[in-house]
Design an enzyme around this catalytic site. Structure first.
Site, PDB file in Angstrom:
ATOM      1  N   TYR A 139     -17.034  17.595 -14.567  1.00  0.00           N
ATOM      2  CA  TYR A 139     -17.277  16.165 -14.758  1.00  0.00           C
ATOM      3  C   TYR A 139     -18.291  15.710 -13.690  1.00  0.00           C
ATOM      4  CZ  TYR A 139     -16.438  11.142 -14.570  1.00  0.00           C
ATOM      5  OH  TYR A 139     -16.600   9.782 -14.542  1.00  0.00           O
ATOM      6  N   LYS A 168      -8.637   7.290 -18.919  1.00  0.00           N
ATOM      7  CA  LYS A 168      -8.982   7.831 -20.226  1.00  0.00           C
ATOM      8  C   LYS A 168      -7.752   7.817 -21.157  1.00  0.00           C
ATOM      9  CE  LYS A 168     -12.692   8.389 -17.838  1.00  0.00           C
ATOM     10  NZ  LYS A 168     -13.024   9.642 -17.175  1.00  0.00           N
ATOM     11  N   ARG A 210       0.853  -1.199   0.000  1.00  0.00           N
ATOM     12  CA  ARG A 210       0.000   0.000   0.000  1.00  0.00           C
ATOM     13  C   ARG A 210       0.884   1.244   0.000  1.00  0.00           C
ATOM     14  NH1 ARG A 210      -1.354   1.625   4.569  1.00  0.00           N
ATOM     15  NH2 ARG A 210      -2.188  -0.340   5.354  1.00  0.00           N
ATOM     16  N   ASP A 235      -7.833  19.520 -13.475  1.00  0.00           N
ATOM     17  CA  ASP A 235      -8.141  18.192 -14.007  1.00  0.00           C
ATOM     18  C   ASP A 235      -7.766  18.234 -15.496  1.00  0.00           C
ATOM     19  OD1 ASP A 235      -9.349  15.960 -15.167  1.00  0.00           O
ATOM     20  OD2 ASP A 235     -11.121  16.047 -13.888  1.00  0.00           O
TER      21      ASP A 235
HETATM   22  C1  LIG Z   1     -13.470  10.047 -15.925  1.00  0.00           C
HETATM   23  C2  LIG Z   1     -13.133  11.359 -15.383  1.00  0.00           C
HETATM   24  C3  LIG Z   1     -12.892  11.545 -14.019  1.00  0.00           C
HETATM   25  C4  LIG Z   1     -13.014  10.416 -13.013  1.00  0.00           C
HETATM   26  O1  LIG Z   1     -12.057   9.413 -13.218  1.00  0.00           O
HETATM   27  P1  LIG Z   1     -12.287   7.866 -12.892  1.00  0.00           P
HETATM   28  O2  LIG Z   1     -11.011   7.245 -13.330  1.00  0.00           O
HETATM   29  O3  LIG Z   1     -13.481   7.411 -13.667  1.00  0.00           O
HETATM   30  O4  LIG Z   1     -12.518   7.774 -11.426  1.00  0.00           O
HETATM   31  C5  LIG Z   1     -12.563  12.817 -13.583  1.00  0.00           C
HETATM   32  N1  LIG Z   1     -12.490  13.853 -14.441  1.00  0.00           N
HETATM   33  C6  LIG Z   1     -12.717  13.718 -15.760  1.00  0.00           C
HETATM   34  C7  LIG Z   1     -12.621  14.907 -16.644  1.00  0.00           C
HETATM   35  C8  LIG Z   1     -13.060  12.471 -16.275  1.00  0.00           C
HETATM   36  O5  LIG Z   1     -13.309  12.344 -17.582  1.00  0.00           O
END
Ligand SMILES: *Cc1c(COP(=O)(O)O)cnc(C)c1O
Length: 381
Positions: A99, A196, A47, A171
């Site tokens: 998001y 992504k 961890r 983000d």
């Molecule tokens: C998918 C996404 C998230 C969340 O990420 P996860 O890996 O699904 O927890 C946060 N911000 C954006 C812009 C996203 O597309």
């Protein structure tokens, strides 16, 4: 090192001291033998740290021009860790078309712990100042925004957060470091859903934070270990492999995204198309100055402007897959109002433009002729 070299070699020197493997071994182990009582060799319990994860964390730091990379079991776990820097009574300023999952985490989880969130339209960054008071600690932004493809001026926001001594977190999931590097523009924290584009193959859920400041990084490493939302070694290996082709994938995502945006704009069944590369996009000049290209995400509305018309189109698509998520090699289509953004109240949603007729595309790296033909048949022309 230039970006295209960094994605392959960044932070990857001496990755396997035992046998000089070119890719890091997947250390599928929970614990590490101590040479003698209390004498660890870099790692003690998985961890707290694992060599495969450490290799990936160095790659994260390298591609975002940061010093410290910290990985998490999902993008939301990474956001959750940042919010745990706060205390009850603290305030956060964020964007109004965030998001959906980030909004849910803020509004349904952290609000209950006494943290106050302001969701504001940041197309003009100066409005942020109106919401700052002595309890404000963090500004959380996304650009381009999801799914309306609004562009927020990172330099302008950073100027405000620096002046008021606030943390700025960006983000960067949609843009990826191939297109923009928020730390270079004054952000304190860059966050990714590596699920992504960084992973890039729709086969792993993971998140990360990249930081320059040592004190801040220490606090976040502490939270990573104390809260324990860490990714497994196999997933770290997959993301590291994905990152090695980020630049070539992104180049094609951008080319195909542009072709799709232009095609839709000319299509008689299509009303509005949202893509920051259009010269008449309200913040195109900012997009042009802070991004190297415009990415593979495109949203649009149908002229029929009903929920049924939008759902009809996405159900008729054959090459585009009807699915949540984005950033994989395959093209995906989604309906934000009922899928990714269903957790946002309808009035708030529509105020940000997320109407029932809105469709969001994650344009993949298939042959562009097949993608355009597919959109054309699904739109019924
Ligand atoms: C998918 C996404 C998230 C969340 O990420 P996860 O890996 O699904 O927890 C946060 N911000 C954006 C812009 C996203 O597309």
């Amino acid at each position: 090192m230039k970006f295209n070299t960094k994605v392959i070699h960044g932070g990857q020197e001496n990755i396997d001291p035992a046998y000089n493997a070119v890719m890091p071994p997947i250390y599928q182990t929970t614990t590490f033998k101590q040479k003698s009582h209390g004498a660890h060799q870099d790692f003690e319990y998985a961890r707290s740290g694992n060599p495969t994860r450490a290799a990936l964390e160095k790659a994260y730091a390298s591609i975002e021009n940061g010093t410290y990379g910290i990985s998490f079991g999902s993008g939301l776990a990474a956001i959750d860790a940042v919010l745990k820097l706060l205390m009850p009574g603290d305030e956060v300023i964020s964007t109004s078309d965030l998001y959906g999952g980030s909004y849910r985490l803020f509004d349904k989880v952290f609000k209950n712990f006494g943290i106050k969130f302001h969701f504001v339209d940041m197309n003009d960054a100066s409005v942020i100042s109106n919401h700052i008071n002595d309890r404000t600690k963090l500004v959380w932004i996304e650009t381009p925004t999801n799914p309306m493809m609004n562009i927020i001026d990172i330099l302008a926001v950073a100027k405000i957060t620096k002046k008021h001594n606030l943390l700025l977190a960006v983000d960067n999931t949609f843009a990826t470091p191939y297109l923009q590097n928020p730390l270079d523009m004054g952000a304190d924290i860059v966050m990714h859903s590596a699920t992504k584009y960084l992973g890039g193959h729709s086969d792993v859920v993971q998140g990360c934070l990249v930081i320059n400041d040592e004190e801040l990084a220490k606090k976040l490493y502490f939270i990573q270990n104390a809260s324990g939302a860490v990714p497994g070694p196999q997933d770290c290996f997959l993301v590291l492999r994905g990152i090695k082709t980020l630049h070539v994938r992104m180049q094609r995502h951008c080319e195909n995204g542009k072709a799709v945006a232009q095609f839709l704009r000319e299509h008689p069944k299509v009303d509005k198309v949202y893509w920051p590369g259009f010269t008449d996009h309200p913040n195109h000049a900012i997009a042009k100055s802070q991004m190297r290209d415009y990415g593979g995400m495109v949203s649009f509305t149908t002229k029929a402007s009903t929920m049924d018309s939008a759902i009809n189109v996405i159900e008729n698509l054959k090459v585009f897959t009807l699915a949540e998520s984005l950033g994989g090699v395959e093209s995906l289509a989604g309906h934000p109002a009922t899928m990714t953004h269903a957790s946002i109240p309808k009035v708030d949603r529509e105020q940000s433009g997320i109407v029932d007729a809105l469709i969001r595309l994650s344009v993949g790296i298939e042959d562009i002729e097949d993608l355009l033909a597919d959109l054309n048949q699904a739109l019924g022309n």
